[in-house]
Design a protein around this motif. Sequence first.
Motif, PDB file in Angstrom:
ATOM      1  N   ALA A  58      80.352  21.414  23.562  1.00 26.03           N
ATOM      2  CA  ALA A  58      81.007  22.259  24.561  1.00 26.03           C
ATOM      3  C   ALA A  58      80.282  23.595  24.698  1.00 26.03           C
ATOM      4  O   ALA A  58      80.072  24.080  25.814  1.00 26.03           O
ATOM      5  N   VAL A  63      80.810  24.064  28.745  1.00 26.67           N
ATOM      6  CA  VAL A  63      82.026  23.445  29.272  1.00 26.67           C
ATOM      7  C   VAL A  63      83.081  23.544  28.182  1.00 26.67           C
ATOM      8  O   VAL A  63      82.784  23.884  27.037  1.00 26.67           O
ATOM      9  N   CYS A  64      84.313  23.236  28.525  1.00 21.70           N
ATOM     10  CA  CYS A  64      85.352  23.280  27.494  1.00 21.70           C
ATOM     11  C   CYS A  64      85.376  21.953  26.724  1.00 21.70           C
ATOM     12  O   CYS A  64      84.841  20.940  27.175  1.00 21.70           O
ATOM     13  N   GLN A  66      87.758  19.953  26.268  1.00 24.93           N
ATOM     14  CA  GLN A  66      88.492  18.901  26.973  1.00 24.93           C
ATOM     15  C   GLN A  66      87.572  18.114  27.900  1.00 24.93           C
ATOM     16  O   GLN A  66      87.771  16.917  28.107  1.00 24.93           O
ATOM     17  N   THR A  67      86.568  18.771  28.446  1.00 25.67           N
ATOM     18  CA  THR A  67      85.617  18.071  29.312  1.00 25.67           C
ATOM     19  C   THR A  67      84.847  17.031  28.517  1.00 25.67           C
ATOM     20  O   THR A  67      84.667  15.899  28.979  1.00 25.67           O
ATOM     21  N   ARG A  70      87.164  14.228  27.885  1.00 25.49           N
ATOM     22  CA  ARG A  70      87.425  13.482  29.114  1.00 25.49           C
ATOM     23  C   ARG A  70      86.250  12.556  29.439  1.00 25.49           C
ATOM     24  O   ARG A  70      86.442  11.399  29.804  1.00 25.49           O
ATOM     25  N   TRP A  71      85.017  13.060  29.295  1.00 26.07           N
ATOM     26  CA  TRP A  71      83.845  12.214  29.525  1.00 26.07           C
ATOM     27  C   TRP A  71      83.847  11.024  28.573  1.00 26.07           C
ATOM     28  O   TRP A  71      83.518   9.913  28.955  1.00 26.07           O
ATOM     29  N   GLN A 102      76.741  15.532  36.654  1.00 30.83           N
ATOM     30  CA  GLN A 102      77.814  16.408  37.114  1.00 30.83           C
ATOM     31  C   GLN A 102      77.299  17.604  37.919  1.00 30.83           C
ATOM     32  O   GLN A 102      78.082  18.390  38.424  1.00 30.83           O
ATOM     33  N   ARG A 109      78.368  22.826  39.321  1.00 26.61           N
ATOM     34  CA  ARG A 109      79.005  21.580  38.891  1.00 26.61           C
ATOM     35  C   ARG A 109      79.853  21.015  40.016  1.00 26.61           C
ATOM     36  O   ARG A 109      80.511  21.744  40.761  1.00 26.61           O
ATOM     37  N   HIS A 111      82.631  19.014  39.842  1.00 27.04           N
ATOM     38  CA  HIS A 111      84.075  18.936  39.640  1.00 27.04           C
ATOM     39  C   HIS A 111      84.623  20.116  38.854  1.00 27.04           C
ATOM     40  O   HIS A 111      85.634  19.978  38.169  1.00 27.04           O
ATOM     41  N   ALA A 112      83.989  21.254  38.938  1.00 22.34           N
ATOM     42  CA  ALA A 112      84.452  22.417  38.185  1.00 22.34           C
ATOM     43  C   ALA A 112      85.714  22.972  38.838  1.00 22.34           C
ATOM     44  O   ALA A 112      85.726  23.329  40.005  1.00 22.34           O
ATOM     45  N   ARG A 113      86.802  23.023  38.099  1.00 23.36           N
ATOM     46  CA  ARG A 113      88.056  23.576  38.600  1.00 23.36           C
ATOM     47  C   ARG A 113      88.075  25.099  38.467  1.00 23.36           C
ATOM     48  O   ARG A 113      88.712  25.790  39.216  1.00 23.36           O
TER      49      ARG A 113
END
Length: 121
Positions: A58, A63-64, A66-67, A70-71, A102, A109, A111-113
């Motif tokens: 991470a 990235v965090c 959780q990413t 999730r991957w 990504q 990125r 899909h970066a929220r």
Amino acid sequence: MFAPSQSGASMLTGLIQAFSPLIEQIVEEKLAVRLALLAQQYTAPQPSTEWLTVKEAALFFDVCRQTIHRWSKKGTISRFKLDERGTTYYNKAELNAAFKKQLRPDGTRKHARRRFQKSAA
């Protein structure tokens, strides 16, 4: 007629005693080879610079955590348990490939929220 000087049973016993050290040596050599193969097969590779923990991955890819999880859950990357503690490791080359998928051509990125912000500490 020819009559053997020893009976069949005593001759067999003599042969067994004569070849016993040779048989034991062969069996020990075969067992040593088999044990070496089994030890090599079941020895897990130790983590090297190519393996990253979730936290390291991470931080490295900005990235965090959780990413990364999730991957892994989606099947984009594979996770490995390389030690008896159960620590999860990820292959750095596989993470690079997933991260490149990504990214857009301009470097952002897909899909970066939110933007990942590093702590000031």
